[in-house]
Design an enzyme around this catalytic site. Structure first.
Site, PDB file in Angstrom:
ATOM      1  CG  ASP A 103       2.399   3.657  -2.431  1.00 30.53           C
ATOM      2  OD1 ASP A 103       2.893   4.785  -2.307  1.00 30.53           O
ATOM      3  OD2 ASP A 103       2.025   2.960  -1.472  1.00 30.53           O
ATOM      4  CG  ASP A 205       6.147   7.053   0.267  1.00 29.01           C
ATOM      5  OD1 ASP A 205       5.459   6.383   1.041  1.00 29.01           O
ATOM      6  OD2 ASP A 205       7.363   7.262   0.439  1.00 29.01           O
ATOM      7  CG  HIS A 333       2.270   0.005   4.530  1.00 26.58           C
ATOM      8  ND1 HIS A 333       1.474   1.108   4.231  1.00 26.58           N
ATOM      9  CD2 HIS A 333       3.516   0.356   4.189  1.00 26.58           C
ATOM     10  CE1 HIS A 333       2.224   2.069   3.745  1.00 26.58           C
ATOM     11  NE2 HIS A 333       3.474   1.641   3.700  1.00 26.58           N
ATOM     12  CG  ASP A 334       3.993   2.946   7.115  1.00 30.47           C
ATOM     13  OD1 ASP A 334       4.720   2.028   6.697  1.00 30.47           O
ATOM     14  OD2 ASP A 334       3.757   3.975   6.449  1.00 30.47           O
TER      15      ASP A 334
HETATM   16  C1  GLC Z   1       5.992   6.088   3.781  1.00 34.55           C
HETATM   17  C2  GLC Z   1       5.568   4.657   3.637  1.00 34.55           C
HETATM   18  C3  GLC Z   1       6.519   3.799   4.413  1.00 34.55           C
HETATM   19  C4  GLC Z   1       7.899   3.982   3.811  1.00 34.55           C
HETATM   20  C5  GLC Z   1       8.312   5.444   3.819  1.00 34.55           C
HETATM   21  C6  GLC Z   1       9.519   5.685   2.968  1.00 34.55           C
HETATM   22  O1  GLC Z   1       5.845   6.548   5.086  1.00 34.55           O
HETATM   23  O2  GLC Z   1       4.229   4.499   4.046  1.00 34.55           O
HETATM   24  O3  GLC Z   1       6.149   2.457   4.392  1.00 34.55           O
HETATM   25  O4  GLC Z   1       8.826   3.227   4.546  1.00 34.55           O
HETATM   26  O5  GLC Z   1       7.292   6.262   3.309  1.00 34.55           O
HETATM   27  O6  GLC Z   1       9.215   5.585   1.610  1.00 34.55           O
END
Ligand code: GLC
Length: 538
Positions: A103, A205, A333-334
């Site tokens: 990531d 991201d 994970h979101d």
């Molecule tokens: C993305 C990630 C999330 C994170 C956000 C800020 O959406 O998937 O988990 O909180 O970016 O980096």
């Protein structure tokens, strides 16, 4: 294996498995997963049959957003281990034929990153313009109405220097300013650090949020927003605070850094678009011009019914430019767990859909077990989004992986950082591997079948029975292979009268989501049980 599969890049034929490192496997007894834990579980991933793992962030981080707030892009956070642990993980993964995707979080850093500390030190700091700083309005207010994803304004006042800085997420995650050339150079160098170390690519991201309106105009109200029902951060359309002009050129630059190295993939997290035409531009104008795989979250947004899913898939497949390759995501994970969103019966149908569509599939760790959301009492919520916006915690899908019925599900030897699911004594890798009809067995069978069937990875997609309300039926075809997939989205038995796809109208049913039949079937009267999906060789 036919020639096309041999020559296609690995990320078109492969399946990518997302690991949330904090919750995968703890190896040092602190209740938090780590790199050595992941390495110890690589044999499981090889057995499962995935081709690559994507690790949610493991960089040095104060963990305000559990690793999505990075304070050093070239260091491993001690919670996860050391650089040696990382190198060992990559080596061991490669030895098993597994790729490793990291990531990368370029939109923002931690507020404790040395770049931000320097930027914030004084208005005259040489790195002041590495972030976005603005004077208060004459009334001492923030410069506009932008709302951060985790609630509250995107602006935080720095008392010492008297200016606001921009953060699309937490105040602890200031946004970098990509209109400053030096920022790009610094970030590209950090990317190269990992490319040189042998990683196979990046999941980038919120990549489309890196460009904002330089005039910082107010975002317009969202006409679809319903107060009390919707996440309050959706009250305005993010027209000016992200995806602004220049974003495609910036992504192209990003891509050139990655593509200077052979065989690497770029996967970009963009908006959750339900209109596929909004995804297509992120492929750029020719192969590898922009992102290899701009995430398609469409399956998570559709009402789960045969008609809506078919319409979405068909429109998306057609919207991908000829030089691009599709992808599909059912969980991450979101989001809430798949089995909690669809129920465990349809979770199987969804697995067959994901692994038989034309497009790189992404599997989020634990979905292959049918893991469900875990209810987290508000006082135990760890996710900053859940703390700021009660009811919207993402912790529910981030609980520890369930390996066995041992104490703490075999994840750790101590109480884990988030509570375990109550059902871990039956829903776990060990128990499900031993059960011939478990959802884990289904994933394993589907993955094995996809790997040896080029029609499923590289074949074309053609929907059949386009007026059917209960079943989604399609063909996947290469010149010498053809597979028919029929998925019953309903809780009632269905009989399908398929058009002539073979001379005899007979086919060989090779896999059912219920894992209990392999037989010759008559395609003029194809019976599907409630919530059953099948693959037929035709
Ligand atoms: C993305 C990630 C999330 C994170 C956000 C800020 O959406 O998937 O988990 O909180 O970016 O980096």
């Amino acid at each position: 294996m036919n020639d096309s599969r041999l020559s296609a890049p690995w990320w078109k034929t492969g399946v990518i498995y997302q690991i949330y490192p904090r919750s995968f496997q703890d190896s040092n007894g602190d209740g938090i997963g780590d790199l050595a834990g992941i390495t110890a579980r690589l044999d499981y991933l090889a057995w499962l049959g995935v081709d690559a793992l994507w690790l949610s962030p493991i960089y040095e981080s104060p963990m305000a957003d559990f690793g999505y707030d990075v304070s050093d892009f070239t260091a491993i956070d001690p919670i996860f281990g050391t650089m040696d642990d990382f190198d060992a993980l990559v080596r061991e993964a490669h030895a098993r034929g597994l790729k490793v995707v990291m990531d990368f979080v370029p939109n923002h850093t931690s507020n404790l990153h040395p770049w931000f500390l320097e930027s914030r030190a004084a208005r005259t700091s040489p790195k002041r313009d590495w972030y976005i700083w603005v004077d208060p309005t004459p009334d001492d207010d923030p410069p506009n109405n932008w709302i951060a994803y985790f609630g509250g304004p995107t602006w935080t006042l720095d008392e010492k220097t008297g200016q606001y800085y921009l953060h699309n997420f937490l105040p602890e995650q200031p946004d970098l300013n990509y209109r400053t050339e030096a920022v790009k150079h610094a970030v590209w160098n950090d990317l190269r650090f990992w490319l040189e170390r042998g990683v196979d690519g990046f999941r980038i991201d919120v990549v489309d949020r890196m460009m904002k309106d330089p005039l910082l105009r107010d975002n317009p109200p969202n006409p679809d927003y319903v107060q009390g029902r919707d996440n309050p951060t959706r009250a305005f359309l993010r027209v000016y605070s992200e995806r602004y002009d220049g974003i495609h050129d910036l992504i192209k630059e990003f891509q050139r850094v990655i593509k200077a190295y052979e065989n690497r993939v770029s996967i970009g997290e963009i908006q959750y678009f339900d209109d596929p035409h909004q995804i297509a531009p992120y492929y750029g104008d020719y192969e590898s011009d922009e992102l290899d795989l701009p995430f398609n979250f469409g399956l998570m947004l559709q009402h789960w019914a045969a008609r809506t899913v078919r319409q979405f898939v068909t429109a998306y497949d057609a919207a991908i430019p000829p030089h691009g390759f599709p992808n599909y995501v059912l969980g991450n994970h979101d989001q809430h767990r798949l089995a909690s969103r669809l129920g465990w019966e349809q979770a199987r149908v969804a697995a067959m859909l994901l692994l038989t569509l034309r497009g790189t599939p992404f599997i989020y760790n634990g979905e292959e077990l049918g893991m469900e959301n875990v209810t987290i009492p508000q006082h135990q919520v760890k996710d900053p989004q859940g703390k700021n916006l009660p009811g919207f915690t993402r912790d529910v899908a981030r609980t520890p992986m369930q390996w066995s019925n041992a104490p703490y599900a075999g994840f750790s030897t101590v109480e884990p950082w988030l509570p375990l699911a109550n059902n871990y004594e039956t829903v776990n890798v060990e128990a499900e591997r031993a059960k011939p009809d478990s959802i884990l067995t289904l994933y394993h069978r589907l993955l094995g079948y996809r790997r040896r069937t080029p029609a499923l990875s590289l074949g074309s997609y053609r929907p059949l029975l386009e007026a059917d309300d209960h079943c989604f039926v399609y063909l996947r075809e290469t010149t010498d292979q053809r597979r028919l997939i029929a998925l019953n989205f309903s809780g009632e038995a269905q009989t399908l009268a398929l058009p002539d796809v073979t001379e005899s109208n007979m086919g060989q049913l090779i896999l059912s989501t219920l894992l209990d039949r392999e037989e010759q079937v008559d395609l003029h009267t194809l019976h599907l049980r409630p919530n059953e999906g099948v693959i037929v060789e035709v």
